[in-house]
Design an enzyme around this catalytic site. Sequence first.
Site, PDB file in Angstrom:
ATOM      1  N   GLU A   1       0.894  -1.158   0.000  1.00 34.29           N
ATOM      2  CA  GLU A   1       0.000   0.000   0.000  1.00 34.29           C
ATOM      3  C   GLU A   1       0.925   1.197   0.000  1.00 34.29           C
ATOM      4  O   GLU A   1       1.706   1.375   0.937  1.00 34.29           O
ATOM      5  CB  GLU A   1      -0.875   0.017   1.255  1.00 34.29           C
ATOM      6  CG  GLU A   1      -1.730  -1.219   1.430  1.00 34.29           C
ATOM      7  CD  GLU A   1      -2.730  -1.421   0.323  1.00 34.29           C
ATOM      8  OE1 GLU A   1      -3.260  -0.422  -0.192  1.00 34.29           O
ATOM      9  OE2 GLU A   1      -2.972  -2.574  -0.043  1.00 34.29           O
TER      10      GLU A   1
ATOM     11  N   CYS B   1      -1.671   8.816   4.299  1.00 32.09           N
ATOM     12  CA  CYS B   1      -1.652   8.327   2.916  1.00 32.09           C
ATOM     13  C   CYS B   1      -2.891   8.819   2.171  1.00 32.09           C
ATOM     14  O   CYS B   1      -2.904   8.869   0.945  1.00 32.09           O
ATOM     15  CB  CYS B   1      -1.602   6.810   2.904  1.00 32.09           C
ATOM     16  SG  CYS B   1      -2.797   6.060   4.006  1.00 32.09           S
TER      17      CYS B   1
END
Length: 501
Positions: A259, A296
Site C-alpha cells: 500500500e 496516505c
Amino acid sequence: MEVQGKNILGFSNGEGAVKTFRTYNPKRNEENHFVIEEATEEMAYESVRKAHLAWEAYRFMPISRRAEFLRKIAESFRAERVYLEQIFCLESGLSEKRAAAELDRTCFQLEHFAKAIEQNQRLLPSESDSDEACFLNKRFLSLGPVVVFGASNFPFAYSTMGGDSASALAAGCPVIVKGHEMHAGTGDLVAQLVNRAAKETKMPDGVFSNLNAKGHWLGAFLVKHELVKAVGFTGSIPGGMALYQIAQNRKEPIPFFAEMGSVNPIVVLPQKLKDEKEQLVTLIRDSMTLDAGQFCTNPGLVIGLASSEWDYLVHEMSAAVKAIAPQVMVHPDLYEKYYGGLERNVLLLQEKGVNVELPEKTGIAEPFMVELSAETFVSSQVLAEEVFGLHTLFVRCKDEAQLLEVLNNLAGQLTCSVFASDSELKQYRSVFEWGMSHAGRMVLNGVPTGVTVDRDMHHGGPFPASSDSRFTAVGSDAIARFLRPICFQGFSEKQLKELIS
Ligand code: NAP
C-alpha cells in the site's frame, strides 16, 4: 515495562548485536535515551526459521485459539497504554490525542479480525459429521511466514501490530516485522506485548518476531528468504517498488502486497460549491492539515471549475492555511523529503509563471497551497506526484473536458472524492467513471482522510496506490491476502475435519 531495544525472535532475544542506534524526538530535536540494537544476518535467519516451525503448529490451530490470541494482544495493549502512548509521542512528535486514537484503532482492528475469522465458514471446520464424500469443497489455508514493513506515520495502526501483522496472524501466518527505524522503541514495546500475549495463549514460539536495522539490508534479506511466503508493506512508492522487485525476482516469486502513496484528488463541482461553500472550506482545510498532512489519504489535489465560488474557495483556503501554525513532522528525514518536494514544485511552477514563493526552511513544516491552471498542471507529470505532508495544489479548469484532462493525468489512487449535488451526479458522470476506474474508494461529499476499519472498507487502489488493486489493507477482507484457496475433492466432511480442524 520499558524499551529493551533487543531484536525479538519469538520468545527469545537476539544476542550478539554489533551495531546500535537511537530514535529521534522531533519535538525536542534530540535523540531519545534508549538504545536499539541492530539485527545481524544470523538473527534474521533465526527469526525466519522459527516462524517456519511455528507455522507448522499455528496454521492448524483451532480458529477460536487464533482469535483468543488476537484479543489477548489488544487486551495487553490497553493494559500498558500509558507507556505505549508516551513512547509513541516521543518518537513521532504526534499528539497524545492522536496516540490514544491510534491505539484504540489498533485494538479494535485486532478484535475485528478475531470476529471475522470466527465467522468465516471457509476457515472453520464444518459442523456436519457426514461420512458422505463431497464432490468439491473449497477451503482457505494460510500461506506461511509473512514479512511486514510499516510506515513511519502510523507507529501503531500501520506498523508493528498494524493491519498487515494483525491480518496475517488472523489468516494463520506467523509474522516477522522489519521494524521502522523511526519508531523502533514503540515497535519494541509492541513486540514485547505481542509475545507476552502469545505465551499467555500458548502460541508456538516464533509466531511473532520483530527485527531492527538502520538501512535497507535487513528488509531485502527477509524478502529474499526462501521460507518467507508473502510480504505486507505500507510506505512510499520507491520503497514499496524496490522490495516488490526483490519479491518478484526470487527463484520462487511471492505475493507482495504494497500500500503506497497517493494524491487523493478532491473534485469540487460548481453547484455543490455554490450551495455549501463555507462547509467545504472547513472540511477540506481540516483534511489537508490534520497531523501535518502525514496521511496516505491526505488530499494533495483539489480540482474545480473556474467561477466566483471557486475564487472564494481558493481565497478562503489560502487565508485558512496561512493561519495554521507550522507543525513538526514525525522525523527530520520526512521534513527533508517534504521540503525537497516543495522546492522542486515551487521552482517548476515559477518557471511556468505561477506566482508562488518557497516557504523558509525552518525544520517545521508550513502548510503549502497554491492555485494553478489546468494547462500548467498537465504540462508536467511531476506535479501529479505525492508530496507527503502539508502540500495541496488547487487546479482551476475551464470546463468539464479540462477537468477530465487533469484527472487523466493522474495515476491510480487510494481515493477519489467528489463534492456534488444530486443533479451533478448525473451531469458529471464522467468524473465518477474516472474515479471508478482509477481509485480504490470513492467518497461522495466527504474528504478522503479517515479510513474506517470495516468489512466494507477498501484501502488499496490501482497502481501505484497499491501493488494489487484487488486487495485491501484495512478491514476484515485484508485477511484474504494471506490465504490461498484449496479445493478438496472426494473428502467427506468428517474426513476434512480430521485434516483441517
Ligand atoms: P518508506 O520510507 O517507504 O518506509 C517504509 C518501510 O520500508 C521502512 O521500514 C523502510 O526501511 C523500508 N524501505 C524503504 N525503502 C526501502 C528499500 N529501498 N529497500 C528496503 N527497504 C526499504 O515510507 P515512510 O516514509 O516510512 O512512510 C510514508 C509513506 O507511506 C508515504 O508515502 C505515505 O503515503 C505512505 N503510506 C501509505 C499508507 C497506505 O496504506 N497506503 C499508509 C501510511 C503511509 P528504512 O527504515 O530502512 O528506510
